[in-house]
Design a protein around this motif. Structure first.
Motif, PDB file in Angstrom:
ATOM      1  N   GLN A  52     -14.479 -29.573  56.888  1.00  0.00           N
ATOM      2  CA  GLN A  52     -13.489 -28.495  56.834  1.00  0.00           C
ATOM      3  C   GLN A  52     -12.200 -29.052  56.241  1.00  0.00           C
ATOM      4  O   GLN A  52     -11.674 -30.070  56.698  1.00  0.00           O
ATOM      5  CB  GLN A  52     -13.231 -27.924  58.229  1.00  0.00           C
ATOM      6  CG  GLN A  52     -12.283 -26.730  58.229  1.00  0.00           C
ATOM      7  CD  GLN A  52     -12.197 -26.074  59.602  1.00  0.00           C
ATOM      8  OE1 GLN A  52     -13.203 -25.952  60.304  1.00  0.00           O
ATOM      9  NE2 GLN A  52     -11.006 -25.660  59.973  1.00  0.00           N
TER      10      GLN A  52
ATOM     11  N   SER B  48      -9.043 -17.763  57.923  1.00  0.00           N
ATOM     12  CA  SER B  48     -10.292 -18.154  57.258  1.00  0.00           C
ATOM     13  C   SER B  48     -10.252 -19.647  56.979  1.00  0.00           C
ATOM     14  O   SER B  48      -9.203 -20.213  56.643  1.00  0.00           O
ATOM     15  CB  SER B  48     -10.473 -17.389  55.942  1.00  0.00           C
ATOM     16  OG  SER B  48      -9.386 -17.634  55.062  1.00  0.00           O
TER      17      SER B  48
ATOM     18  N   SER C 190     -11.655 -23.120  54.991  1.00  0.00           N
ATOM     19  CA  SER C 190     -12.194 -23.582  53.714  1.00  0.00           C
ATOM     20  C   SER C 190     -12.910 -24.917  53.939  1.00  0.00           C
ATOM     21  O   SER C 190     -12.523 -25.704  54.804  1.00  0.00           O
ATOM     22  CB  SER C 190     -11.092 -23.743  52.672  1.00  0.00           C
ATOM     23  OG  SER C 190     -10.080 -24.629  53.134  1.00  0.00           O
TER      24      SER C 190
ATOM     25  N   TRP D 273     -17.243 -24.296  45.304  1.00  0.00           N
ATOM     26  CA  TRP D 273     -16.857 -23.197  46.172  1.00  0.00           C
ATOM     27  C   TRP D 273     -16.463 -23.705  47.556  1.00  0.00           C
ATOM     28  O   TRP D 273     -17.016 -24.686  48.045  1.00  0.00           O
ATOM     29  CB  TRP D 273     -18.008 -22.184  46.293  1.00  0.00           C
ATOM     30  CG  TRP D 273     -18.535 -21.764  44.961  1.00  0.00           C
ATOM     31  CD1 TRP D 273     -19.713 -22.142  44.394  1.00  0.00           C
ATOM     32  CD2 TRP D 273     -17.896 -20.921  44.013  1.00  0.00           C
ATOM     33  NE1 TRP D 273     -19.849 -21.583  43.145  1.00  0.00           N
ATOM     34  CE2 TRP D 273     -18.745 -20.825  42.886  1.00  0.00           C
ATOM     35  CE3 TRP D 273     -16.677 -20.226  44.001  1.00  0.00           C
ATOM     36  CZ2 TRP D 273     -18.412 -20.067  41.764  1.00  0.00           C
ATOM     37  CZ3 TRP D 273     -16.353 -19.477  42.884  1.00  0.00           C
ATOM     38  CH2 TRP D 273     -17.210 -19.403  41.786  1.00  0.00           C
TER      39      TRP D 273
ATOM     40  N   ASP E 273     -16.803 -22.180  50.568  1.00  0.00           N
ATOM     41  CA  ASP E 273     -17.467 -21.644  51.752  1.00  0.00           C
ATOM     42  C   ASP E 273     -18.532 -22.607  52.263  1.00  0.00           C
ATOM     43  O   ASP E 273     -18.947 -23.542  51.573  1.00  0.00           O
ATOM     44  CB  ASP E 273     -18.092 -20.276  51.459  1.00  0.00           C
ATOM     45  CG  ASP E 273     -19.091 -20.331  50.324  1.00  0.00           C
ATOM     46  OD1 ASP E 273     -20.285 -20.474  50.602  1.00  0.00           O
ATOM     47  OD2 ASP E 273     -18.672 -20.239  49.145  1.00  0.00           O
ATOM     48  N   GLU E 274     -18.994 -22.362  53.490  1.00  0.00           N
ATOM     49  CA  GLU E 274     -19.867 -23.306  54.183  1.00  0.00           C
ATOM     50  C   GLU E 274     -21.298 -23.292  53.644  1.00  0.00           C
ATOM     51  O   GLU E 274     -22.068 -24.215  53.920  1.00  0.00           O
ATOM     52  CB  GLU E 274     -19.854 -23.015  55.680  1.00  0.00           C
ATOM     53  CG  GLU E 274     -20.236 -24.191  56.540  1.00  0.00           C
ATOM     54  CD  GLU E 274     -19.870 -23.999  58.003  1.00  0.00           C
ATOM     55  OE1 GLU E 274     -20.089 -24.914  58.797  1.00  0.00           O
ATOM     56  OE2 GLU E 274     -19.342 -22.922  58.342  1.00  0.00           O
ATOM     57  N   ASN E 275     -21.706 -22.276  52.903  1.00  0.00           N
ATOM     58  CA  ASN E 275     -23.062 -22.197  52.346  1.00  0.00           C
ATOM     59  C   ASN E 275     -23.097 -22.582  50.870  1.00  0.00           C
ATOM     60  O   ASN E 275     -24.028 -22.223  50.149  1.00  0.00           O
ATOM     61  CB  ASN E 275     -23.626 -20.788  52.521  1.00  0.00           C
ATOM     62  CG  ASN E 275     -23.872 -20.442  53.975  1.00  0.00           C
ATOM     63  OD1 ASN E 275     -24.309 -21.297  54.751  1.00  0.00           O
ATOM     64  ND2 ASN E 275     -23.581 -19.217  54.366  1.00  0.00           N
TER      65      ASN E 275
END
Length: 275
Positions: A194, A225, A227, A253, A255-257
């Motif tokens: 994170q 949110s 990142s 990107w 995001d976590e996926n």
């Protein structure tokens, strides 16, 4: 004079040691013929109808017809195909030292479970299996020249031999390929960290007339949110224990996926990928 002789002798010894070490580290080309025979050495020339080849440890140059060759795996890791072998169902993997032939594992690829470290800093074995499955699915579509071993088969063989993500390093890549009955083994890891949290808020105002008086109301909301940075590492070894591909990449990107698109990015750059 004696000092000069000692210096010269030391230089000769150092040069000898360097030459021996260089010879031991030298990588060789592998020529795989249609009948499954493997030739290890150096490809010195490639013509329209034949190649020139010197076997490892020899000096005599041989000529091999290109029509007899399936592929050449160069020491650099690049693979060049000459004649595509007829497609067939993947051979069933065999246990170590079971006498697997070259033909039984030829062009077979196994994907090991990925070592997946989530944003919390702990290993997530379920996500590691998910990434393994995603890698398998993408390779099935984009590695048409190879037979990709089903992860269920791969994982069953690992369990039967008491192997899991924690102790895979107990086998060399060559031993792992022999265990799984394949020519190539893919190792990988995903590490998510994170990088920050963004907070945002909004306010709304409304008023309502009531005769000579106004009633007003304030509405407020806030959201946050996180990142993330996603790093995907991938390595491919052949059944000789040689590393033919190694790369690592951070996701574009936050995001976590984001591992999915990063995984595809790396696969497209492997010698297994075909457009």
């Amino acid at each position: 004079m004696k000092a000069n002789l000692k210096t010269c002798f030391s230089l000769v010894v150092l040069l000898f040691i360097f030459s021996v070490a260089s010879a031991q580290e030298k990588q060789f080309d592998k020529v795989v013929k249609i009948d499954g025979e493997e030739m290890i050495g150096n490809v010195t020339a490639i013509n329209d109808d034949a190649i020139s080849f010197i076997h490892k440890g020899e000096s005599l140059t041989y000529t091999v017809k290109t029509t007899d060759i399936n592929k050449i795996q160069f020491a650099s890791g690049r693979v060049e195909f000459f004649t595509e072998t007829p497609s067939a169902s993947p051979a069933a993997p065999a246990a170590p030292n079971s006498g697997n032939t070259v033909q039984s594992h030829h062009n077979q690829v196994a994907v090991l479970p990925f070592d997946y470290m989530g944003s919390g800093g702990s290993r997530d074995d379920k996500m590691g299996l998910k990434v393994q499955s995603d890698c398998y699915t993408f390779l099935k579509k984009k590695a048409a020249m190879f037979n990709i071993q089903d992860p269920m088969t791969t994982n069953a063989l690992l369990v039967k031999n008491n192997l899991h993500v924690d102790n895979l390093i107990g086998l060399t890549p060559g031993e792992m390929a022999n265990l799984l009955g394949v020519e190539y083994v893919i190792y990988g890891s995903v590490v998510i960290t994170q990088t920050g949290v963004t907070n945002s808020s909004s306010n709304a105002y409304s008023s309502k007339s009531n005769g000579n008086r106004y009633n007003s109301t304030n509405f407020g909301s806030s959201t946050s949110s996180a990142s993330f940075n996603t790093n995907v590492d991938m390595k491919i070894y052949n059944d000789q224990g040689q590393n033919i591909y190694a790369d690592t990449h951070d996701s574009f990107w936050p995001d976590e996926n984001a591992y999915e698109i990063t995984l595809q990015y790396l696969i497209k750059r492997t010698p297994l990928y075909t457009k």
